[in-house]
Design a protein around this motif. Structure first.
Motif, PDB file in Angstrom:
ATOM      1  N   PRO A  72       6.945  -0.740  28.931  1.00 35.13           N
ATOM      2  CA  PRO A  72       5.877  -1.047  27.979  1.00 35.13           C
ATOM      3  C   PRO A  72       5.626  -2.560  28.027  1.00 35.13           C
ATOM      4  N   VAL A  73       4.378  -2.945  27.858  1.00 37.64           N
ATOM      5  CA  VAL A  73       4.008  -4.356  27.826  1.00 37.64           C
ATOM      6  C   VAL A  73       3.726  -4.707  26.370  1.00 37.64           C
ATOM      7  N   GLY A 103       5.222  -8.383  19.572  1.00 35.00           N
ATOM      8  CA  GLY A 103       5.642  -7.175  18.889  1.00 35.00           C
ATOM      9  C   GLY A 103       4.664  -6.022  18.948  1.00 35.00           C
ATOM     10  N   ARG A 104       3.489  -6.244  19.516  1.00 32.37           N
ATOM     11  CA  ARG A 104       2.450  -5.208  19.565  1.00 32.37           C
ATOM     12  C   ARG A 104       2.312  -4.679  20.982  1.00 32.37           C
ATOM     13  N   LEU A 105       2.296  -3.347  21.140  1.00 31.16           N
ATOM     14  CA  LEU A 105       2.115  -2.720  22.447  1.00 31.16           C
ATOM     15  C   LEU A 105       0.702  -2.979  22.941  1.00 31.16           C
ATOM     16  N   VAL A 106       0.580  -3.569  24.148  1.00 34.44           N
ATOM     17  CA  VAL A 106      -0.745  -3.846  24.714  1.00 34.44           C
ATOM     18  C   VAL A 106      -0.987  -3.106  26.019  1.00 34.44           C
ATOM     19  N   GLY A 107       0.058  -2.453  26.549  1.00 26.05           N
ATOM     20  CA  GLY A 107      -0.112  -1.723  27.791  1.00 26.05           C
ATOM     21  C   GLY A 107       1.193  -1.171  28.311  1.00 26.05           C
ATOM     22  N   VAL A 108       1.115  -0.570  29.493  1.00 24.47           N
ATOM     23  CA  VAL A 108       2.274  -0.045  30.207  1.00 24.47           C
ATOM     24  C   VAL A 108       2.085  -0.416  31.670  1.00 24.47           C
ATOM     25  N   VAL A 109       3.171  -0.824  32.324  1.00 23.23           N
ATOM     26  CA  VAL A 109       3.113  -1.105  33.753  1.00 23.23           C
ATOM     27  C   VAL A 109       4.137  -0.225  34.447  1.00 23.23           C
ATOM     28  N   ASP A 165       1.010 -13.383  39.896  1.00 22.64           N
ATOM     29  CA  ASP A 165      -0.018 -12.800  39.030  1.00 22.64           C
ATOM     30  C   ASP A 165       0.623 -12.318  37.727  1.00 22.64           C
ATOM     31  N   PRO A 166      -0.091 -12.421  36.623  1.00 26.00           N
ATOM     32  CA  PRO A 166       0.458 -11.896  35.366  1.00 26.00           C
ATOM     33  C   PRO A 166       0.445 -10.369  35.386  1.00 26.00           C
ATOM     34  N   ILE A 167       1.430  -9.773  34.754  1.00 25.79           N
ATOM     35  CA  ILE A 167       1.516  -8.311  34.728  1.00 25.79           C
ATOM     36  C   ILE A 167       0.311  -7.708  34.025  1.00 25.79           C
ATOM     37  N   SER A 168      -0.334  -8.475  33.156  1.00 28.74           N
ATOM     38  CA  SER A 168      -1.529  -7.974  32.463  1.00 28.74           C
ATOM     39  C   SER A 168      -2.656  -7.651  33.435  1.00 28.74           C
ATOM     40  N   SER A 169      -2.612  -8.217  34.651  1.00 26.87           N
ATOM     41  CA  SER A 169      -3.666  -7.948  35.625  1.00 26.87           C
ATOM     42  C   SER A 169      -3.517  -6.586  36.285  1.00 26.87           C
ATOM     43  N   VAL A 170      -2.366  -5.938  36.150  1.00 26.56           N
ATOM     44  CA  VAL A 170      -2.159  -4.630  36.785  1.00 26.56           C
ATOM     45  C   VAL A 170      -1.753  -3.530  35.806  1.00 26.56           C
ATOM     46  N   MET A 171      -1.443  -3.892  34.573  1.00 26.66           N
ATOM     47  CA  MET A 171      -0.963  -2.896  33.607  1.00 26.66           C
ATOM     48  C   MET A 171      -2.082  -1.944  33.201  1.00 26.66           C
ATOM     49  N   THR A 172      -1.696  -0.800  32.678  1.00 26.40           N
ATOM     50  CA  THR A 172      -2.634   0.139  32.074  1.00 26.40           C
ATOM     51  C   THR A 172      -2.775  -0.247  30.612  1.00 26.40           C
ATOM     52  N   GLU A 173      -3.985  -0.600  30.221  1.00 24.79           N
ATOM     53  CA  GLU A 173      -4.236  -0.979  28.834  1.00 24.79           C
ATOM     54  C   GLU A 173      -4.452   0.270  27.988  1.00 24.79           C
ATOM     55  N   ASP A 174      -4.197   0.158  26.711  1.00 24.75           N
ATOM     56  CA  ASP A 174      -4.398   1.256  25.761  1.00 24.75           C
ATOM     57  C   ASP A 174      -3.723   2.550  26.215  1.00 24.75           C
ATOM     58  N   ASN A 212       4.071   9.833  32.559  1.00 25.90           N
ATOM     59  CA  ASN A 212       5.516   9.974  32.736  1.00 25.90           C
ATOM     60  C   ASN A 212       6.307   9.447  31.549  1.00 25.90           C
ATOM     61  N   ARG A 213       5.670   8.644  30.711  1.00 27.71           N
ATOM     62  CA  ARG A 213       6.374   8.058  29.575  1.00 27.71           C
ATOM     63  C   ARG A 213       5.390   7.872  28.424  1.00 27.71           C
ATOM     64  N   LEU A 214       5.909   8.056  27.211  1.00 30.19           N
ATOM     65  CA  LEU A 214       5.102   7.896  26.004  1.00 30.19           C
ATOM     66  C   LEU A 214       5.744   6.870  25.090  1.00 30.19           C
ATOM     67  N   PRO A 215       5.099   5.735  24.881  1.00 33.00           N
ATOM     68  CA  PRO A 215       5.602   4.799  23.876  1.00 33.00           C
ATOM     69  C   PRO A 215       5.507   5.440  22.492  1.00 33.00           C
ATOM     70  N   VAL A 216       6.528   5.212  21.671  1.00 33.05           N
ATOM     71  CA  VAL A 216       6.561   5.736  20.306  1.00 33.05           C
ATOM     72  C   VAL A 216       6.330   4.563  19.371  1.00 33.05           C
ATOM     73  N   LEU A 217       5.326   4.703  18.506  1.00 35.55           N
ATOM     74  CA  LEU A 217       4.952   3.616  17.601  1.00 35.55           C
ATOM     75  C   LEU A 217       5.198   3.993  16.150  1.00 35.55           C
ATOM     76  N   ASP A 218       5.543   2.973  15.378  1.00 37.52           N
ATOM     77  CA  ASP A 218       5.562   3.059  13.924  1.00 37.52           C
ATOM     78  C   ASP A 218       4.531   2.039  13.478  1.00 37.52           C
ATOM     79  N   GLY A 219       3.334   2.512  13.185  1.00 33.82           N
ATOM     80  CA  GLY A 219       2.212   1.596  12.966  1.00 33.82           C
ATOM     81  C   GLY A 219       1.856   0.977  14.298  1.00 33.82           C
ATOM     82  N   ASP A 220       1.943  -0.355  14.383  1.00 31.53           N
ATOM     83  CA  ASP A 220       1.687  -1.050  15.646  1.00 31.53           C
ATOM     84  C   ASP A 220       2.977  -1.421  16.371  1.00 31.53           C
ATOM     85  N   GLU A 221       4.123  -1.155  15.744  1.00 33.88           N
ATOM     86  CA  GLU A 221       5.413  -1.579  16.302  1.00 33.88           C
ATOM     87  C   GLU A 221       5.989  -0.529  17.252  1.00 33.88           C
TER      88      GLU A 221
END
Length: 165
Positions: free
Chosen positions: A36-37, A41-47, A95-104, A129-138
């Protein structure tokens, strides 16, 4: 049983400005295939490994050749890597990982049911293949297909289903 029961709570993450080379090195040292990216503290993507492999794929060097004559024979397509320069990994290492990550990315709440998780992780169109689990935005955890299978097995064993060994 729900998402909180099957998730991995101690989640390794990367930051959007982490370099591709650094994340590749971290992936080589772990037994999973993505992070997770998280930004402040806020999830912005997955790489994933797939995102990074795509970064180095040289599409214009691949020749696709269909073999077979439909409808008599199924058509198969073969890819041949044409001769050319080697892929320059160093060209993208900074390159920053933000350039290749999946957003949202698709996420779930900690109270999501196993059926909801199964619907998401077994959907071939989504190919998640993976699901981030959130509590609100965390970000509070992550669930992989393997985590879900282990959870389903525990639930089956707890219910005393015949053949559960």
């Amino acid at each position: 049983m729900n998402a909180a029961d099957v998730m991995t709570a101690d989640v390794e993450t990367v930051a959007p400005d982490d370099e591709v080379g650094e994340v590749l090195a971290r992936l080589a040292d772990v037994n999973f295939s993505g992070f997770p990216v998280v930004d402040e503290g806020r999830l912005v993507g997955v790489v994933t490994e797939g995102d990074l492999v795509d970064l180095f794929e040289v599409e214009d060097r691949v020749l696709w050749i269909p073999i077979g004559i439909p409808p008599i024979v199924d058509t198969l397509t073969y890819a041949f890597d044409l001769p050319g320069d080697d892929v320059d990994i160093a060209a993208h290492a900074d390159d920053p990982i933000s350039s290749v990550m999946t957003e949202d990315p698709v996420t779930v709440d900690a109270d999501a049911s196993l059926d909801a998780l199964l619907d998401l992780l077994a959907n071939p169109e989504r190919d998640i293949n993976r699901l981030p689990v959130l509590d609100g935005d965390e970000l509070v955890g992550i669930i992989t297909r393997q985590d879900l299978l282990r959870g389903l097995r525990r639930e089956r064993d707890a219910a005393g289903v015949a053949g559960a060994e």
